[in-house]
Design an enzyme around this catalytic site. Structure first.
Site, mmCIF file in Angstrom:
data_model
loop_
_atom_site.group_PDB
_atom_site.id
_atom_site.type_symbol
_atom_site.label_atom_id
_atom_site.label_comp_id
_atom_site.label_asym_id
_atom_site.label_seq_id
_atom_site.Cartn_x
_atom_site.Cartn_y
_atom_site.Cartn_z
ATOM 1 N N ASP A 103 -15.975 -0.045 5.648
ATOM 2 C CA ASP A 103 -16.130 1.411 5.577
ATOM 3 C C ASP A 103 -17.446 1.744 4.887
ATOM 4 O O ASP A 103 -18.099 2.731 5.210
ATOM 5 C CB ASP A 103 -15.008 2.055 4.747
ATOM 6 C CG ASP A 103 -13.635 1.880 5.336
ATOM 7 O OD1 ASP A 103 -13.532 1.733 6.561
ATOM 8 O OD2 ASP A 103 -12.662 1.895 4.561
ATOM 9 N N GLU B 122 0.541 -4.482 2.474
ATOM 10 C CA GLU B 122 0.910 -3.206 3.100
ATOM 11 C C GLU B 122 1.694 -3.451 4.390
ATOM 12 O O GLU B 122 1.130 -3.899 5.384
ATOM 13 C CB GLU B 122 -0.339 -2.378 3.404
ATOM 14 C CG GLU B 122 -0.026 -1.027 4.021
ATOM 15 C CD GLU B 122 -1.259 -0.158 4.188
ATOM 16 O OE1 GLU B 122 -1.244 0.703 5.087
ATOM 17 O OE2 GLU B 122 -2.232 -0.331 3.424
ATOM 18 N N HIS C 12 4.485 4.372 7.745
ATOM 19 C CA HIS C 12 4.792 3.031 8.229
ATOM 20 C C HIS C 12 6.286 2.737 8.147
ATOM 21 O O HIS C 12 6.867 2.181 9.085
ATOM 22 C CB HIS C 12 4.005 1.985 7.437
ATOM 23 C CG HIS C 12 2.537 2.030 7.673
ATOM 24 N ND1 HIS C 12 1.652 1.178 7.058
ATOM 25 C CD2 HIS C 12 1.779 2.831 8.467
ATOM 26 C CE1 HIS C 12 0.425 1.445 7.459
ATOM 27 N NE2 HIS C 12 0.477 2.462 8.307
#
Length: 395
Positions: free
Chosen positions: A57, A181, A220
């Site tokens: 990023d 995650e 999620h």
């Protein structure tokens, strides 16, 4: 309560969130690239505590060393100028075509070695930035076709990768913890470690599991049809809630990444209730950042992007106000008592009582009046109605 956020609220945003240009599988970008330095200054202006990022990023995949140093210099200066923190860093092992079959679990050994080295280099960067959490999202770790993977070997390689990274952190003496995650699918058809439960079970198999926990995300868990508040509660109970991603989701579909509270509002209320008030009978509390992982609508320009960032923080603060009032309400406390919420905090066995003692207690079995006990009115709907009334601001 003011809905004007301050750094004391510990709100953080991923650079990839406010910096999302709107490109998706069906259309090109609708916004120009955002300068990371501008993102830092704008988030600080809005009252955020910190910013997080994937390595790519901030630094392009193919950046030269000189370009890397220039980018980091400018970014660090912006952090210094604004006081914004970098509490978490993560690694992109999903965008470049080399990761089309994953990083840690690619069927190509050379790619696995490259992915692991990329993570180790990024751990060094995370430590330099003062991050405390290193998130690992295995977006490409998975399959579409069951015959394409030796599933046991894939889990072995995942364990090898995570343990190597955790061992490296310990060897270097970094003040970092790893947070895995979970996500059930997208971009892969089936992603390894799809839910909080899978993640907790996996951590138990690690050599260095003491510094490995979870980074659950609202959408999620809800994509899998699960209750997000239950998921983070179990992670918290296991003392493995190292970080959290907040956003909005409406049901079992693609990952919507809506503003927090703009999906399942009742679930968002109880999430904030748990994060701010803790368990009704006491127990571990979450003390980390409130991190927003969402996508600003691709229909908006950058004015809309910053409005959406403000909306996340405002929604959390409004829900926090409602949740604090909910728990402080004497009528709610009485309703919780009537419903047995506090009774659940009492141990089932008496102090020092054994299984044999229980079996010899005639009042608990042979003399137990199941028919009479079945008549108990738990009044759960009344308790929930009180919660909804507080959520709607009618109390």
């Amino acid at each position: 309560m003011s809905v004007q956020p301050t750094p004391a609220d510990h709100f953080t945003f991923g650079l990839w969130t406010v910096g999302w240009t709107g490109a998706d599988p069906f259309g090109v970008a609708t916004r120009k690239n955002l300068d990371p330095v501008e993102a830092v200054h704008k988030l600080a202006e809005l009252g955020a505590y910190g910013i997080t990022f994937h390595d790519n990023d901030l630094i392009p995949f193919d950046a030269t060393e000189a370009e890397r140093e220039k980018i980091l210099g400018d970014f660090n200066q912006a952090l210094k100028d604004t006081g914004l923190k970098v509490p978490m860093v993560t690694t992109n092992l999903f965008s470049h075509p080399v990761f089309k079959d994953g990083g840690f679990t690619s069927n190509d050994r050379s790619i696995r070695r490259f992915a692991l080295a990329k993570v180790l280099h990024n751990i060094d960067l995370a430590a330099e930035m003062g991050a405390e959490t290193f998130v690992m999202w295995g977006g490409r770790e998975g399959s579409e076709y069951d015959g394409s993977k030796d599933l046991a070997a894939a889990l072995d390689r995942m364990r090898e990768g995570v343990d190597t990274a955790a061992g490296y952190i310990k060897d270097k003496g970094y003040n970092l913890r790893i947070a895995l995650e979970p996500k059930p699918n997208e971009p892969r058809g089936d992603i390894f470690l799809p839910t909080v439960g899978h993640g907790l079970a996996f951590i138990e198999q690690l050599e260095h599991g003491d510094i490995v926990g979870l980074n659950p995300e609202t959408g999620h868990e809800q994509m899998a049809g699960l209750n997000f508040t239950h998921g983070i509660a179990q992670a918290l109970w296991a003392e493995k809630l190292f970080h959290i991603d907040l956003n909005g989701q409406r049901g079992i579909k693609y990952d919507q990444d809506l503003v927090f509270g703009h999906g399942d509002l009742t679930s968002a209320f109880f999430t904030v209730d748990l994060l701010e008030n803790g368990f009704p009978n006491g127990g571990p509390k979450y003390t980390g950042p409130r991190h927003f992982d969402y996508k600003p609508s691709r229909t908006d320009g950058y004015d809309g992007v910053w409005d959406s960032a403000k909306a996340n923080m405002s929604m959390y603060l409004l829900l926090k106000e409602r949740a604090l009032a909910f728990r402080a309400d004497p009528e709610v406390q009485e309703a919780m008592k009537t419903s047995g919420v506090f009774e659940l905090g009492e141990t089932t066995l008496n102090a020092g009582e054994s299984a044999a003692d229980l079996m010899n207690d005639s009042a608990s079995f042979a003399g137990f009046d199941a028919e009479a006990a079945a008549e108990r009115n738990f009044a759960f709907i009344r308790l929930n109605q009180l919660a909804i009334e507080h959520l709607l601001g009618s109390r």
